[in-house]
Design a protein around this motif. Structure first.
Motif, short mmCIF file in Angstrom:
data_model
loop_
_atom_site.label_atom_id
_atom_site.label_comp_id
_atom_site.label_asym_id
_atom_site.label_seq_id
_atom_site.Cartn_x
_atom_site.Cartn_y
_atom_site.Cartn_z
N LEU A 130 0.83 -1.19 0.00
CA LEU A 130 0.00 0.00 0.00
C LEU A 130 0.86 1.24 0.00
O LEU A 130 1.88 1.30 0.66
N THR A 131 0.48 2.22 -0.77
CA THR A 131 1.12 3.52 -0.72
C THR A 131 0.03 4.54 -0.46
O THR A 131 -0.93 4.63 -1.20
N LEU A 132 0.17 5.28 0.62
CA LEU A 132 -0.85 6.26 0.97
C LEU A 132 -0.26 7.65 0.89
O LEU A 132 0.75 7.92 1.54
N ASN A 133 -0.86 8.54 0.13
CA ASN A 133 -0.50 9.93 0.28
C ASN A 133 -1.02 10.38 1.63
O ASN A 133 -2.04 9.89 2.11
N HIS A 134 -0.33 11.31 2.24
CA HIS A 134 -0.67 11.71 3.61
C HIS A 134 -2.13 12.15 3.72
O HIS A 134 -2.77 11.97 4.74
N HIS A 135 -2.68 12.72 2.67
CA HIS A 135 -4.06 13.20 2.77
C HIS A 135 -4.99 12.46 1.82
O HIS A 135 -6.08 12.93 1.51
N GLY A 136 -4.55 11.31 1.33
CA GLY A 136 -5.45 10.45 0.58
C GLY A 136 -5.64 10.83 -0.88
O GLY A 136 -6.52 10.31 -1.54
N PHE A 137 -4.81 11.74 -1.40
CA PHE A 137 -4.91 12.02 -2.83
C PHE A 137 -3.52 12.12 -3.41
O PHE A 137 -2.54 12.27 -2.70
N LEU A 138 -3.43 12.02 -4.72
CA LEU A 138 -2.13 12.02 -5.38
C LEU A 138 -1.70 13.46 -5.64
O LEU A 138 -2.40 14.21 -6.31
N PRO A 139 -0.54 13.87 -5.13
CA PRO A 139 -0.12 15.25 -5.32
C PRO A 139 0.61 15.43 -6.64
O PRO A 139 0.97 14.47 -7.31
N ASP A 140 0.83 16.68 -6.98
CA ASP A 140 1.71 17.00 -8.10
C ASP A 140 3.13 16.61 -7.68
O ASP A 140 3.63 17.05 -6.66
N HIS A 141 3.78 15.77 -8.46
CA HIS A 141 5.10 15.24 -8.07
C HIS A 141 6.12 16.34 -7.87
O HIS A 141 7.03 16.21 -7.07
N ASN A 142 6.00 17.42 -8.61
CA ASN A 142 7.03 18.46 -8.56
C ASN A 142 6.73 19.52 -7.51
O ASN A 142 7.49 20.44 -7.32
N TYR A 143 5.60 19.42 -6.85
CA TYR A 143 5.23 20.46 -5.92
C TYR A 143 4.79 19.86 -4.60
O TYR A 143 3.80 19.16 -4.52
N VAL A 144 5.57 20.12 -3.57
CA VAL A 144 5.24 19.63 -2.23
C VAL A 144 5.20 20.82 -1.30
O VAL A 144 6.19 21.54 -1.17
N THR A 145 4.06 21.06 -0.67
CA THR A 145 4.02 22.17 0.28
C THR A 145 4.69 21.73 1.57
O THR A 145 4.61 20.57 1.98
N GLU A 146 5.34 22.67 2.23
CA GLU A 146 6.07 22.40 3.46
C GLU A 146 5.13 21.78 4.50
O GLU A 146 5.52 20.86 5.23
N ALA A 147 3.89 22.25 4.58
CA ALA A 147 2.95 21.80 5.60
C ALA A 147 2.61 20.32 5.46
O ALA A 147 2.22 19.67 6.43
N ASP A 148 2.74 19.76 4.24
CA ASP A 148 2.37 18.36 4.00
C ASP A 148 3.48 17.36 4.33
O ASP A 148 3.25 16.15 4.28
N ILE A 149 4.66 17.86 4.65
CA ILE A 149 5.78 16.95 4.91
C ILE A 149 5.57 16.23 6.25
O ILE A 149 5.34 16.85 7.29
N ILE A 150 5.61 14.89 6.21
CA ILE A 150 5.37 14.09 7.41
C ILE A 150 6.57 14.21 8.36
O ILE A 150 7.71 14.07 7.95
#
Length: 450
Positions: A9-29
């Motif tokens: 299983l691979t889970l995005n932290h919030h259950g949706f697939l993000p843009d690979h090139n864009y990660v907001t700081e707040a979403d970093i586990i």
């Protein structure tokens, strides 16, 4: 280990697939933790949120499939604050989560940012009361004169609701940033550690704590080391250990004195003078310490190695495992880009026979203490399709012979790092945090046996 690891299983932290090139700081586990049964898994992120995943029961139509983890509840644990006295912003980032053992139908967990620890209650509700005498269906109070008959309120079924509520807030006890919290085996107290002090709390009392370690010198110019991690012994409620930036471990016994500035045991590896360099002190700093489930051993992680210590032998570690020794020649550039200060965590499996820790390039390492085998695996979308078997990876040191599929140390991506990992308490299921993605892997043999 290794070839048998199944990417379930691979889970995005919030259950949706993000843009690979864009990660907001707040979403970093920023932290990952299984509860005591392994049925729940909590993650905290830099945005102050906690996401709880629950393991689904095995379906009758697929008896051989393991239950997968799905989002159970998401809540905002901490908000950004401002310390007006010191003119400092207090980040909302969740530094640590610790579950309390389950005593009733509800679950409880502690979460902390740099300054404030909170106790949360997680409970389910699938019934609602109906038929009040003094309230109408909207909950408004009725005029008593209109009540002509009495009825017995009843509980009616409703859709399952997961409620998360704050039960305690433990604040204003730390001058410096909290790096660790640990629940005691008496299940009544816990400790919190910052750079210079460790405090002991009672779970029911929020307005005071007891200082049990204070290494702050009278003159801060004399400061030579800081506390990096602390943990209670899993069985003996009087024992705890804390690690330092100098690479030492101190085991303390709260029966000896109220203030445990004098340790019971000091675990320290003598330094090899011939290997000393400018980076020696930085790379020897312990970033994580974990008691084994049996309570007999300590697992520590510094920048390049993972070490297992026997509580009965202070002079040197029982075992030393090289996590990424090929980086030894790269320390200068790792110092310049600040990666040398990364704090990697470590974890034991349920039987204390295998240890796990993270590395760069989204790699993580596993070491079997009995067979002395080790493996490097990768947590990435490309290599972790559901039900795919993970292939061992190998990093080729600079100037070394490269085999097919080897990765050169020069091509490692140092922005992709596995800092936070957790191991299911009873089964071969692991959770790996890679930036804003949570990967859950399980042993293929394990899944075939169930």
């Amino acid at each position: 280990m290794g070839e048998d690891t199944d990417a379930t299983l691979t889970l995005n932290h919030h259950g949706f697939l993000p843009d690979h090139n864009y990660v907001t700081e707040a979403d970093i586990i920023s932290t990952v933790e299984f509860n005591h049964t392994g049925e729940l898994l909590a993650t905290g992120d830099k945005g102050g949120r906690v996401v709880i995943f629950q393991r689904e029961p095995e379906s009758k139509s697929e008896p051989f499939s393991q239950g997968e983890y799905n989002v159970y509840s998401t809540f905002q644990s901490h908000e950004p604050e401002f310390d007006y006295l010191k003119s400092l912003e207090i980040e909302e980032k969740i530094n640590k989560i610790r579950w309390l053992p389950q005593q009733n139908a509800a679950h409880f967990l502690l979460s902390t940012n740099d300054k404030t620890i909170k106790l949360w209650k997680v409970s389910e509700r699938d019934k609602r009361p109906e038929g009040y005498n003094l309230k109408d269906e909207e909950g408004r109070i009725k005029d008593v004169s209109t009540v002509t008959s009495l009825q017995v309120p009843v509980l009616k079924p409703m859709d399952l609701m997961v409620e998360v509520s704050p039960r305690r807030v433990f604040a204003n006890a730390h001058t410096y940033h909290i790096n660790s919290i640990s629940v005691n085996s008496d299940y009544e107290t816990y400790m919190s550690a910052d750079d210079l002090r460790i405090n002991l709390w009672h779970l029911d009392i929020t307005d005071r704590s007891f200082n049990i370690v204070d290494i702050k010198p009278a003159n801060m110019e004399d400061l030579t080391e800081v506390i990096t991690a602390a943990e209670f012994h899993p069985l003996h409620c009087n024992l705890f250990v804390y690690s330092s930036s100098k690479g030492t471990l101190r085991l303390c016994d709260m029966r000896e004195a109220a203030l445990c500035d004098k340790h019971s045991k000091l675990f320290e590896e003598p330094e090899d003078p011939s290997a000393r360099s400018f980076f020696s002190e930085i790379i020897s700093s312990v970033s994580d310490v974990k008691f084994s489930h049996s309570g007999r051993y300590l697992l520590t992680r510094d920048y390049l190695t993972a070490k297992v210590w026997d509580l009965n032998m202070e002079s040197k570690p029982l075992e030393t495992y090289q996590v990424h020794d090929y980086l030894r020649s790269k320390l200068c550039s790792l110092y310049e880009n600040d990666c040398i200060f990364d704090k990697f965590e470590c974890a034991w499996n349920g039987s204390d026979s295998v240890i796990m820790t993270g590395a760069y390039n989204n790699f993580f390492r596993m070491f079997d203490r009995n067979t002395k085998r080790d493996v490097t695996l990768e947590a990435s979308r490309e290599s972790s399709k559901p039900r795919a078997v993970l292939k061992p990876r190998r990093v080729c040191a600079a100037g070394g012979k490269r085999r097919k599929d080897d990765i050169s140390v020069d091509s490692l991506d140092f922005t992709k790092k596995i800092l936070h990992t957790a191991w299911h308490p009873n089964e071969n299921i692991i959770a790996i945090a890679a930036t804003n993605n949570l990967y859950i892997f399980q042993d293929k043999l394990n899944s075939e046996m169930h």
